[in-house]
Design a protein around this motif. Structure first.
Motif, PDB file in Angstrom:
ATOM      1  N   GLU A  16      -3.652  -8.648   4.332  1.00 17.56           N
ATOM      2  CA  GLU A  16      -2.287  -8.217   4.057  1.00 17.56           C
ATOM      3  C   GLU A  16      -1.320  -9.258   4.605  1.00 17.56           C
ATOM      4  O   GLU A  16      -1.489  -9.749   5.717  1.00 17.56           O
ATOM      5  N   LYS A  47      -1.176  -7.197  -0.513  1.00 15.29           N
ATOM      6  CA  LYS A  47      -2.188  -6.365   0.133  1.00 15.29           C
ATOM      7  C   LYS A  47      -3.429  -6.342  -0.754  1.00 15.29           C
ATOM      8  O   LYS A  47      -3.367  -5.952  -1.914  1.00 15.29           O
ATOM      9  N   SER A  82       3.702 -11.892   8.801  1.00 11.07           N
ATOM     10  CA  SER A  82       2.568 -11.419   9.593  1.00 11.07           C
ATOM     11  C   SER A  82       1.410 -11.185   8.633  1.00 11.07           C
ATOM     12  O   SER A  82       1.602 -10.792   7.485  1.00 11.07           O
ATOM     13  N   TYR A  83       0.241 -11.488   9.114  1.00 11.79           N
ATOM     14  CA  TYR A  83      -0.985 -11.359   8.328  1.00 11.79           C
ATOM     15  C   TYR A  83      -1.912 -10.401   9.055  1.00 11.79           C
ATOM     16  O   TYR A  83      -2.084 -10.486  10.265  1.00 11.79           O
ATOM     17  N   LYS A  84      -2.509  -9.513   8.293  1.00 11.19           N
ATOM     18  CA  LYS A  84      -3.497  -8.599   8.840  1.00 11.19           C
ATOM     19  C   LYS A  84      -4.804  -8.880   8.111  1.00 11.19           C
ATOM     20  O   LYS A  84      -4.853  -8.871   6.880  1.00 11.19           O
ATOM     21  N   ARG A 104      -9.120  -8.052   8.091  1.00  4.08           N
ATOM     22  CA  ARG A 104     -10.159  -7.150   8.596  1.00  4.08           C
ATOM     23  C   ARG A 104     -11.461  -7.421   7.869  1.00  4.08           C
ATOM     24  O   ARG A 104     -11.515  -7.439   6.642  1.00  4.08           O
ATOM     25  N   GLU A 163     -10.600  -6.585  13.312  1.00  2.91           N
ATOM     26  CA  GLU A 163      -9.276  -6.687  12.715  1.00  2.91           C
ATOM     27  C   GLU A 163      -8.387  -7.566  13.581  1.00  2.91           C
ATOM     28  O   GLU A 163      -8.514  -7.579  14.808  1.00  2.91           O
ATOM     29  N   LYS A 164      -7.497  -8.297  12.930  1.00  2.00           N
ATOM     30  CA  LYS A 164      -6.581  -9.174  13.660  1.00  2.00           C
ATOM     31  C   LYS A 164      -5.256  -9.257  12.918  1.00  2.00           C
ATOM     32  O   LYS A 164      -5.229  -9.310  11.696  1.00  2.00           O
ATOM     33  N   THR A 165      -4.162  -9.304  13.675  1.00  2.00           N
ATOM     34  CA  THR A 165      -2.843  -9.549  13.129  1.00  2.00           C
ATOM     35  C   THR A 165      -2.388 -10.919  13.624  1.00  2.00           C
ATOM     36  O   THR A 165      -2.473 -11.208  14.814  1.00  2.00           O
TER      37      THR A 165
END
Length: 143
Positions: A42, A62, A114-116, A118, A123-125
């Motif tokens: 995302e 997304k 911002s990037y999400k 998983r 998971e990482k932002t």
């Protein structure tokens, strides 16, 4: 005597199978979850200053693990990508090892994102411009 033991073994095996089936049948449907839908990648971005009040100065992308792709911004688009795209995104996230990297960086003033990410319950932002090359490569697979 041997036939007696074999008979008991068969009966115990059948009872164990029946018990297993009974336990499975008694489970509630919500307990049997296979491949739940989740966000694989995302991106939420905004920039400015916006030239006028009606301007669209934001965008989001997304991608779900099911291949559902949702794009918002100037146009709102929802489409399905191939499983090949999804697999390539997963592979690149793993290959770059971005989930384990230190992606801290100073923020810029006129652009924020911002990037999400998983994969496999990890998971990482990431906040732009952290790990910019890695997230850009991943994003290019989607567009």
């Amino acid at each position: 005597m041997r036939k007696y033991i074999m008979g008991i073994s068969v009966i115990l095996t059948l009872l164990a199978i029946a018990a297993g089936i009974a336990i499975f049948v008694e489970q509630k449907p919500e307990e049997i979850v296979q491949n739940p839908e989740y966000v694989l990648f995302e991106k939420k971005a905004s920039w400015g200053p916006c030239p006028y009040s009606d301007a669209v100065c934001h965008q989001s992308i997304k991608l779900l693990n099911t291949g559902k792709l949702i794009l918002t911004g100037e146009e709102n688009i929802e489409k399905q990508v191939t499983s090949n795209v999804v697999n390539n995104v997963i592979h690149l996230i793993e290959e770059t090892n971005v989930l384990n990297k230190d992606c801290h960086a100073e923020q810029t003033l006129d652009y924020s994102a911002s990037y999400k990410l998983r994969v496999k319950n990890q998971e990482k932002t990431i906040v732009f411009p952290g790990c910019e090359d890695d997230v850009h490569r991943i994003e290019m697979l989607i567009e």
